[in-house]
Motif scaffolding. Structure first.
Motif, short mmCIF file in Angstrom:
data_model
loop_
_atom_site.label_atom_id
_atom_site.label_comp_id
_atom_site.label_asym_id
_atom_site.label_seq_id
_atom_site.Cartn_x
_atom_site.Cartn_y
_atom_site.Cartn_z
N GLU A 217 0.85 -1.20 0.00
CA GLU A 217 0.00 0.00 0.00
C GLU A 217 0.88 1.24 0.00
O GLU A 217 1.85 1.34 0.76
CB GLU A 217 -0.91 0.01 1.23
N VAL A 218 0.54 2.20 -0.87
CA VAL A 218 1.24 3.49 -0.89
C VAL A 218 0.21 4.61 -0.76
O VAL A 218 -0.94 4.47 -1.19
CB VAL A 218 2.06 3.68 -2.19
N ILE A 219 0.64 5.70 -0.15
CA ILE A 219 -0.23 6.85 0.12
C ILE A 219 0.54 8.12 -0.24
O ILE A 219 1.74 8.21 0.01
CB ILE A 219 -0.65 6.91 1.60
N ALA A 220 -0.15 9.10 -0.82
CA ALA A 220 0.45 10.41 -1.07
C ALA A 220 -0.64 11.47 -1.07
O ALA A 220 -1.82 11.17 -1.33
CB ALA A 220 1.22 10.43 -2.39
N ILE A 221 -0.26 12.70 -0.77
CA ILE A 221 -1.18 13.83 -0.78
C ILE A 221 -0.51 15.02 -1.45
O ILE A 221 0.71 15.09 -1.53
CB ILE A 221 -1.62 14.23 0.65
N ARG A 222 -1.34 15.96 -1.94
CA ARG A 222 -0.80 17.15 -2.60
C ARG A 222 -1.68 18.35 -2.31
O ARG A 222 -2.85 18.22 -1.97
CB ARG A 222 -0.73 16.94 -4.12
N THR A 223 -1.08 19.54 -2.49
CA THR A 223 -1.84 20.77 -2.30
C THR A 223 -2.56 21.19 -3.56
O THR A 223 -3.28 22.18 -3.56
CB THR A 223 -0.90 21.92 -1.87
N ASN A 226 -3.10 17.49 -9.00
CA ASN A 226 -2.33 16.86 -10.06
C ASN A 226 -2.09 15.39 -9.72
O ASN A 226 -1.14 15.05 -9.00
CB ASN A 226 -1.00 17.60 -10.24
N ALA A 227 -2.94 14.52 -10.24
CA ALA A 227 -2.85 13.10 -9.90
C ALA A 227 -1.58 12.47 -10.44
O ALA A 227 -1.01 11.56 -9.82
CB ALA A 227 -4.07 12.36 -10.44
N ALA A 228 -1.10 12.94 -11.59
CA ALA A 228 0.12 12.36 -12.16
C ALA A 228 1.31 12.58 -11.24
O ALA A 228 2.21 11.74 -11.15
CB ALA A 228 0.39 12.97 -13.54
N GLN A 229 1.31 13.73 -10.51
CA GLN A 229 2.43 14.01 -9.63
C GLN A 229 2.41 13.15 -8.36
O GLN A 229 3.43 13.03 -7.68
CB GLN A 229 2.44 15.49 -9.26
N LEU A 230 1.26 12.56 -8.03
CA LEU A 230 1.25 11.57 -6.96
C LEU A 230 2.17 10.41 -7.33
O LEU A 230 2.97 9.93 -6.51
CB LEU A 230 -0.16 11.05 -6.71
#
Length: 561
Positions: A217-223, A226-230
């Protein structure tokens, strides 16, 4: 195994200041790791442990906090602008003293131990760690989830991961809707609680479909959104990159959630390896064996008519000051409020209304989402009415939301739908059928949908019992047992065996969900019991804690909900 690790390369929408080394901290790779979005110095990326091992590594950046403004205000139900609470965020300062978005905290990817996969056991999922106070003012809650379509973002994540795998001479992974449902549920859960943590032992969840050749499982968030940058973030982190390029994985599921807080996109991807692909595996999200586009999601009664930003009003002079206030109806039909003063204590009783002697139930809720608490009243003559609260004190004249038939219903009011800021009404009829009534403002409450059958309850209460960010139903049966109907933010409760969470509540005549009684963002219920006793039961840990009696004279009083 411990690894030294540098901060990832910056990308648009993320921290672009210089990397700052922090201490290496040993963490458990197989258990959940919670990272609350608080002040600077929270955890950053970690390396991937060897599959089957139980240690990883973690680095924490150190940046100075500054104050950043909140996002623009939205529209309230009445059309007037309502400003959201101002958020304080931890961010680095550039040479020009400009505040920029902070580097999102993260945790190492979570791998399944091969020994557990070899056993091929399916166990009940472990409940999430309860939320703690976030960096924003108060808690986000499910109302922070923005119900915009995530289909394009999920397809982008899927395509970018497979493009990367093919470029590295690996077979592309396929997609499974059941796995994706698990990923989306967890994405919504951590986004609504604004806490980054793994779902412990997610590979034993029945929706994992018994993987036997690796799980992660991997998790990421952004401000930004931009889903590609996840995916780029995962590629630039050694631990996460190893998971993207694990040759054992052949199926994935993705969940993408949007919020109106600082971090606007949250992504969770689950990877699994199967010797034999499970039935229902498709070549792309929303596709079939030949691929295809996402289907148009079916509309539900949870869909909001308009978006509502969190209102901010000074309720010092209002009849009801907070969601922690204790409201009762006395023997004379007067409505009495005891304002919360913190730590299970309440101020002096004050009369805030009269004429409620023939009410079957009174519910306190912000029905119109204007910031002031309203009174939704179920009358013994079959009517359903609404008194809108006034921030400067008192209530408006009543509106009739239903003219007849409501006296036979057992009701609960709250935020049952995760994507809708307005509270909704759940009603149980005498035949044991449970209905969801959407909030239609001041119009007649006639539209409904059936969400469950065979329900036996003399009292209902809507509260987040298991601390997963979604409202649940407590159904008090005639024999005093209490069944839990867990919600998932959608119209229908979760399809699972109903757990009896407690027994011995035969003498309970009233139950009122409360927030912020013991601490900010705490959850609990007040019970009216025999011998003129009112108790408070804390629920902040996802289970009923030992009760404490609330001081006061309760003779002739019954609880409002």
């Amino acid at each position: 195994m411990l690894c030294a690790l540098a901060l990832v390369s910056p990308a648009a929408g993320m921290y672009s200041g210089p990397p700052v080394d922090g201490p290496s901290v040993q963490v458990g790779a197989l258990g959940p790791r919670t990272v609350t979005l608080g002040p600077a110095g929270t955890a950053d990326d970690g390396g991937a442990p060897d599959v089957g091992t139980s240690t990883g590594s973690l680095l924490a950046p150190a940046v100075e906090p500054v104050i950043a403004p909140a996002s623009p205000a939205g529209e309230s139900m009445s059309g007037t602008a309502a400003a959201p609470p101002t958020a304080t965020v931890a961010a680095p300062v550039t040479a020009a003293s400009e505040a920029i978005a902070p580097e999102p905290p993260s945790i190492p990817p979570l791998w399944a131990p091969d020994s557990e996969l070899a056993d091929n056991k399916t166990a009940a999922p472990v409940p999430p760690v309860p939320a703690t106070e976030s960096l924003t003012t108060g808690s986000l809650g499910t109302e922070a989830l923005v119900p915009d379509s995530n289909t394009a973002a999920i397809l982008t994540v899927f395509n970018e991961i497979n493009k990367y795998r093919v470029a590295n001479s690996l077979a592309p992974v396929k997609y499974h809707p059941t796995v994706a449902g698990m990923s989306q549920e967890w994405s919504d859960s951590i986004a609504s609680r604004e806490v980054i943590e793994h779902r412990a032992s997610f590979w034993t969840d029945p929706r994992a479909l018994n993987p036997n050749n690796g799980a992660g499982e991997v998790i990421a968030i952004r401000t930004d959104r931009n889903a590609a940058q996840l995916v780029e973030w995962w590629k630039n982190s050694p631990g996460h990159n190893a998971m993207l390029l694990d040759p054992r994985f052949n199926v994935m599921g993705a969940g993408i959630s949007y919020t109106n807080s600082l971090y606007t996109i949250w992504g969770v991807v689950n990877f699994f390896g199967y010797t034999t692909l499970p039935a229902g595996t498709v070549t792309s999200p929303g596709g079939s064996s030949g691929g295809g586009a996402f289907p148009v999601p079916a509309p539900t009664l949870c869909d909001p008519a308009v978006k509502h930003m969190p209102p901010t009003l000074d309720l010092t002079s209002a009849a009801i000051n907070s969601a922690a206030d204790l409201v009762t109806i006395n023997a004379s039909g007067q409505l009495v409020n005891r304002p919360s003063t913190g730590n299970r204590t309440f101020g002096a009783a004050k009369i805030i209304g009269s004429g409620f002697g023939t009410a079957k139930e009174v519910f306190t809720t912000d029905w119109d989402r204007d910031g002031a608490y309203d009174l939704l009243t179920q009358w013994n003559d079959g009517r359903l009415t609404l008194h809108r609260g006034i921030a400067t004190g008192g209530f408006q004249s009543s509106y009739t939301l239903g003219t007849s038939g409501w006296e036979t219903m057992t009701l609960a009011v709250g935020g049952w739908c995760a994507n809708n800021r307005l509270p909704q009404l759940v009603a149980l009829d005498p035949a044991g059928t449970l209905f969801l009534y959407p909030n239609v403002g001041l119009a007649d409450m006639s539209t409904r949908t059936q969400i469950a059958t065979g329900v036996s309850a003399r009292k209902l209460a809507m509260v987040d019992f298991d601390a997963d960010g979604f409202q649940d139903l407590l159904a008090i049966k005639p024999d005093g047992g209490v069944l839990l109907y867990r919600g998932a933010g959608t119209p229908v409760p979760r399809a699972e065996a109903r757990l009896t969470v407690i027994t011995g509540w035969t003498d309970v005549t009233g139950i009122r969900p409360l927030r912020d009684v013991t601490a900010l963002n705490s959850t609990g219920v007040a019970l009216r019991r025999a011998n003129d006793v009112v108790q408070y039961w804390n629920l902040s840990t996802g289970t009923l804690a030992s009760p404490s009696n609330i001081t006061g004279s309760w003779a002739g009083q019954r609880l409002a909900q």
